[in-house]
Write an enzyme that holds these catalytic residues in place. Structure first.
Site, mmCIF file in Angstrom:
data_model
loop_
_atom_site.group_PDB
_atom_site.id
_atom_site.type_symbol
_atom_site.label_atom_id
_atom_site.label_comp_id
_atom_site.label_asym_id
_atom_site.label_seq_id
_atom_site.Cartn_x
_atom_site.Cartn_y
_atom_site.Cartn_z
ATOM 1 N N ASN A 20 36.415 39.972 14.749
ATOM 2 C CA ASN A 20 35.081 40.447 15.164
ATOM 3 C C ASN A 20 34.760 41.788 14.507
ATOM 4 O O ASN A 20 33.624 42.029 14.082
ATOM 5 C CB ASN A 20 34.997 40.549 16.686
ATOM 6 C CG ASN A 20 34.704 39.204 17.333
ATOM 7 O OD1 ASN A 20 33.599 38.675 17.195
ATOM 8 N ND2 ASN A 20 35.697 38.634 18.002
ATOM 9 N N ILE A 97 41.285 47.395 30.274
ATOM 10 C CA ILE A 97 40.068 47.526 31.071
ATOM 11 C C ILE A 97 39.695 49.004 31.100
ATOM 12 O O ILE A 97 40.521 49.856 31.448
ATOM 13 C CB ILE A 97 40.306 46.984 32.495
ATOM 14 C CG1 ILE A 97 40.573 45.470 32.421
ATOM 15 C CG2 ILE A 97 39.119 47.291 33.407
ATOM 16 C CD1 ILE A 97 41.130 44.869 33.693
ATOM 17 N N LEU A 98 38.469 49.309 30.695
ATOM 18 C CA LEU A 98 38.040 50.718 30.671
ATOM 19 C C LEU A 98 37.881 51.230 32.099
ATOM 20 O O LEU A 98 37.361 50.535 32.967
ATOM 21 C CB LEU A 98 36.704 50.862 29.941
ATOM 22 C CG LEU A 98 36.684 50.730 28.431
ATOM 23 C CD1 LEU A 98 35.273 50.986 27.914
ATOM 24 C CD2 LEU A 98 37.669 51.666 27.751
ATOM 25 N N ASN A 112 30.817 44.737 24.986
ATOM 26 C CA ASN A 112 32.049 43.956 24.941
ATOM 27 C C ASN A 112 31.722 42.531 24.521
ATOM 28 O O ASN A 112 30.673 42.014 24.879
ATOM 29 C CB ASN A 112 32.693 43.938 26.337
ATOM 30 C CG ASN A 112 33.943 43.087 26.399
ATOM 31 O OD1 ASN A 112 34.841 43.221 25.548
ATOM 32 N ND2 ASN A 112 34.021 42.191 27.378
ATOM 33 N N HIS A 114 32.996 38.681 24.951
ATOM 34 C CA HIS A 114 33.871 37.854 25.789
ATOM 35 C C HIS A 114 33.776 36.403 25.319
ATOM 36 O O HIS A 114 32.671 35.909 25.069
ATOM 37 C CB HIS A 114 33.446 37.974 27.264
ATOM 38 C CG HIS A 114 34.364 37.219 28.180
ATOM 39 N ND1 HIS A 114 35.603 37.685 28.521
ATOM 40 C CD2 HIS A 114 34.225 36.016 28.777
ATOM 41 C CE1 HIS A 114 36.197 36.792 29.313
ATOM 42 N NE2 HIS A 114 35.378 35.780 29.483
ATOM 43 N N GLU A 153 32.599 47.027 36.509
ATOM 44 C CA GLU A 153 33.296 45.783 36.851
ATOM 45 C C GLU A 153 33.647 45.006 35.579
ATOM 46 O O GLU A 153 32.876 45.007 34.618
ATOM 47 C CB GLU A 153 32.411 44.907 37.743
ATOM 48 C CG GLU A 153 32.294 45.437 39.163
ATOM 49 C CD GLU A 153 31.328 44.589 39.979
ATOM 50 O OE1 GLU A 153 31.548 43.378 40.087
ATOM 51 O OE2 GLU A 153 30.344 45.153 40.464
HETATM 52 C C1 GAR Z 1 38.029 37.308 20.751
HETATM 53 O O1 GAR Z 1 37.982 35.935 20.999
HETATM 54 C C2 GAR Z 1 37.419 38.082 21.898
HETATM 55 O O2 GAR Z 1 36.303 37.441 22.470
HETATM 56 C C3 GAR Z 1 38.561 38.112 22.858
HETATM 57 O O3 GAR Z 1 39.680 38.369 22.062
HETATM 58 C C4 GAR Z 1 39.472 37.806 20.768
HETATM 59 C C5 GAR Z 1 39.704 38.867 19.723
HETATM 60 O O4 GAR Z 1 39.639 38.322 18.439
HETATM 61 N N1 GAR Z 1 38.357 39.126 23.878
HETATM 62 C C6 GAR Z 1 38.731 38.971 25.138
HETATM 63 O O5 GAR Z 1 39.298 37.981 25.564
HETATM 64 C C7 GAR Z 1 38.398 40.153 26.044
HETATM 65 N N2 GAR Z 1 38.362 39.728 27.417
HETATM 66 P P1 GAR Z 1 39.540 39.234 17.163
HETATM 67 O O6 GAR Z 1 40.634 40.304 17.291
HETATM 68 O O7 GAR Z 1 39.808 38.320 16.003
HETATM 69 O O8 GAR Z 1 38.168 39.855 17.116
#
Ligand code: GAR
Length: 211
Positions: A20, A97-98, A112, A114, A153
Site C-alpha cells: 500500500n 493500535i494508536l 487507516n 482495513h 475506537e
Molecule cells: C493490508 O491488507 C492492510 O489492509 C492490512 O494489512 C495489509 C498490509 O499490506 N491492514 C490491517 O489488517 C490493519 N488492521 P501491505 O503491507 O502490503 O500494505
C-alpha cells in the site's frame, strides 16, 4: 515549485511488506497526489516498507517497541511525527493500535486502510489474513476494503472510500486477500488524493466529498 506550495506532507506508518505504501509512492511520483511522502515509520525493524522508503529517498524510521507500554511508544511516535510536520498520516498495514495521545493530536488527519467492508470484520483481532478467513467462514458473497479516518475506537472512524470484490467459489484466505489488496491500492490512493485536494469534509460520522 517553492517549499510553500509543495502540497501536503505525508507520513506513512507501516509494519509489513508495504505494498500500500508503494501504491502511494508511485501515485506521488506520477503527480497524481498533491503531496509528498516525507517519512515512513515502522515498529518492525525488518519491515520491507522501510526498504521501499529508502529506495525512493524517503526517510525510513524504526521505533523499537520492546519494553515500552503503548503510551510510552506513542509519546516517542508523537515526537518523531512532530519532526516531520505531517499534514496527513497514513496507516498502511500498521499493526499497532494508536492511543489517544496520537489520535487527538491529529484528529481527522490520520487515515487507516482495513481489508474488509467496515463495520463488518473490524476491531481488535481483525487484521491481515484473519480478516479474510473470517469473511470466508461466515459465507460472505462480497468483501472489500475500507479507508477511514482514525478515531479512539479500533477500525471505527468516518469512512472515506470503500471498494468491493466478489467472494468466489474455492477462495482461500490467500486468494481473497490478493483480490482485496488490488482494490486497497486503488482505494488508498483515491482517499489520499481527495484529502490532498482538500475535498474531504467530515460531518460527524459522514465524510462528504466536495467538488
Ligand atoms: C493490508 O491488507 C492492510 O489492509 C492490512 O494489512 C495489509 C498490509 O499490506 N491492514 C490491517 O489488517 C490493519 N488492521 P501491505 O503491507 O502490503 O500494505
Amino acid at each position: 515549485m517553492s517549499a510553500m506550495d509543495e502540497g501536503h506532507r505525508i507520513v506513512v506508518l507501516a509494519s509489513g511488506r508495504g505494498t500500500n505504501l508503494q501504491a502511494l509512492i508511485d501515485a506521488a511520483e506520477r503527480g497524481d497526489i498533491k503531496g509528498r511522502i516525507v517519512a515512513v515509520i515502522s515498529d518492525r525493524k525488518k519491515a520491507f516498507a522501510l526498504e521501499r522508503a529508502k529506495k525512493h529517498g524517503i526517510d525510513a524510521v524504526y521505533i523499537p517497541p520492546k519494553g515500552k507500554t503503548r503510551e510510552e511508544y506513542d509519546r516517542i511516535l508523537l515526537k518523531t511525527l512532530e519532526r516531520y510536520r505531517p499534514t496527513l498520516i497514513v496507516l498502511a498495514g500498521y499493526m499497532r493500535i494508536l492511543t489517544p495521545i496520537v489520535v487527538r493530536a491529529y484528529r481527522n488527519r490520520i487515515m487507516n486502510i482495513h481489508p474488509a467492508l467496515l463495520p463488518s470484520f473490524g476491531g481488535k483481532g481483525y487484521y491481515g489474513e484473519r480478516v479474510h478467513r473470517a469473511v470466508l467462514e461466515y459465507g460472505c458473497k462480497v468483501s472489500g476494503c475500507t479507508v477511514h479516518f482514525v478515531d479512539e475506537e479500533v477500525d471505527h472512524g468516518p469512512i472515506i472510500v470503500q471498494r468491493c470484490v466478489p467472494v468466489l467459489e474455492g477462495d482461500t484466505p490467500e486468494t481473497l486477500a490478493e483480490r482485496v489488496l488490488a482494490e486497497e491500492h486503488r482505494a488508498l490512493v483515491e482517499a489520499v488524493r481527495l484529502f490532498c485536494e482538500g475535498r474531504l469534509r467530515v460531518e460527524g460520522r459522514i465524510v462528504r466529498i466536495v467538488r
